[in-house]
Write an enzyme that holds these catalytic residues in place. Structure first.
Site, PDB file in Angstrom:
ATOM      1  N   GLU A 191      30.133  49.940  34.704  1.00  0.00           N
ATOM      2  CA  GLU A 191      31.510  49.667  35.106  1.00  0.00           C
ATOM      3  C   GLU A 191      32.481  49.902  33.948  1.00  0.00           C
ATOM      4  OE1 GLU A 191      32.681  49.338  37.990  1.00  0.00           O
ATOM      5  OE2 GLU A 191      30.806  49.136  39.079  1.00  0.00           O
ATOM      6  N   ASP A 200      39.027  49.863  44.064  1.00  0.00           N
ATOM      7  CA  ASP A 200      39.300  50.887  43.060  1.00  0.00           C
ATOM      8  C   ASP A 200      40.119  52.003  43.704  1.00  0.00           C
ATOM      9  OD1 ASP A 200      37.482  52.378  44.577  1.00  0.00           O
ATOM     10  OD2 ASP A 200      36.448  53.167  42.820  1.00  0.00           O
ATOM     11  N   TYR A 251      39.150  43.920  38.448  1.00  0.00           N
ATOM     12  CA  TYR A 251      38.275  44.861  39.154  1.00  0.00           C
ATOM     13  C   TYR A 251      36.843  44.766  38.640  1.00  0.00           C
ATOM     14  CZ  TYR A 251      35.610  48.924  40.232  1.00  0.00           C
ATOM     15  OH  TYR A 251      34.569  49.726  40.621  1.00  0.00           O
TER      16      TYR A 251
END
Length: 326
Positions: free
Chosen positions: A51, A152, A134
């Site tokens: 990520e 996203d 996020y």
């Protein structure tokens, strides 16, 4: 006697939510890419690293760096035991190298506060250095199976077209888009995780920004954007300049530092150098310096780029010269 009319229930965001979920998740089952951080054996640390790396960086560029990173540092404590500069060196050319510093800081925090284990708690994830809204949601969902909304750019684009009938989402996440994402989430935990993965993949592979492959989309028959005649986006994305920018010069300077094992005198980074002064640089360092010189950046831009690297903690300077941070 007067009566008060009951408040009508809000209209669903899509006329057939179960059908929407089923179509996208079924498509994902046959079309999803085989990515290593999706493997159940990967573990939360591998998901967290992915990520960080995938922020504003394509999968194709991330894959080799992710693999080498996990081979070298399979656990947070392995990374935390190394100087932060080694994280910057291993980051290579992924771009936005401050992410490497933040990931190193997150690993250090995981070791210090969580016994070397990536925390499953969303609030604890959110408290890690470099982890925003996020990333915390994505790790909670993809590593621990939480029912959380992940939003996203790819997911926002699918929602904008398939449900809202817009060519593209807004440049930044709006409250309305966040609310829509929440309303589209399945109630079932496992289905919610699959839905997040599937919509993200659909946006990455099919519902792309510039050339969407509508004929291959599982939502083609129900897409609100297609039904509206595929109207042009309200806002046209602007490409980011690169050539000649301070970012390009910063990247070229950092490449010289990554290639060396010894501090580099600042004068070598800031202007033309006598080749006799460069015997201490390895071959890759010399090539990186040649690339830096090939940019023809004016001295003031080199100075500005170097000062920026020092201010951001991506470089350190002492009496011997400039190097990656210790």
């Amino acid at each position: 006697m007067s009566s008060v009319a009951p408040t009508p229930s809000p209209a669903p965001p899509h006329p057939d939510l179960p059908g929407l979920h089923e179509a996208v998740v079924r498509w994902y089952g046959s079309a999803a890419r085989d990515l290593p951080w999706r493997d159940p054996r990967c573990g939360p640390w591998g998901v967290l690293v992915s990520e960080f790396m995938l922020q504003q960086t394509p999968v194709a560029r991330v894959l080799p760096v992710w693999r080498s990173w996990l081979q070298r540092w399979p656990r947070p404590e392995d990374l935390a035991a190394e100087p932060a500069g080694e994280a910057v060196r291993a980051w290579g050319r992924l771009g936005y190298p401050r992410r490497a510093l933040r990931l190193h800081a997150a690993a250090t925090e995981i070791v210090a506060r969580h016994g070397g284990q990536v925390p499953a708690d969303h609030a604890a994830l959110l408290a890690l250095p470099g982890v925003g809204t996020y990333t915390a949601a994505a790790v909670a969902v993809f590593a621990f199976g939480d029912r959380r909304t992940v939003v996203d750019t790819n997911i926002r684009r699918v929602h904008a077209r398939a449900v809202s009938g817009r060519g593209l989402p807004s440049r930044s996440l709006t409250a309305a888009e966040a609310r829509l994402a929440d309303e589209l989430m399945p109630a079932d935990d496992d289905l919610a995780v699959a839905w997040n993965q599937a919509v993200m993949e659909l946006g990455a592979l099919v519902c792309t920004a510039r050339t969407p492959r509508c004929a291959a989309c599982p939502l083609f028959g129900t897409c609100a954007w297609v039904a509206a005649g595929r109207p042009a986006p309200e806002e046209t994305p602007r490409g980011q300049a690169w050539h000649g920018t301070d970012r390009q010069v910063r990247g070229a300077l950092l490449a010289v530092l990554r290639a060396g094992t010894e501090p580099v005198p600042a004068r070598h980074l800031l202007g033309p150098v006598d080749p006799a002064d460069l015997v201490h640089l390895p071959a890759e360092g010399l090539r990186a310096l040649e690339r830096l010189n090939g940019l023809d950046a004016p001295p003031e831009q080199r100075h500005r780029a170097l000062e920026g690297l020092l201010a951001d903690g991506l470089a350190a300077e002492d009496a011997r010269g400039v190097s990656l941070p210790g």
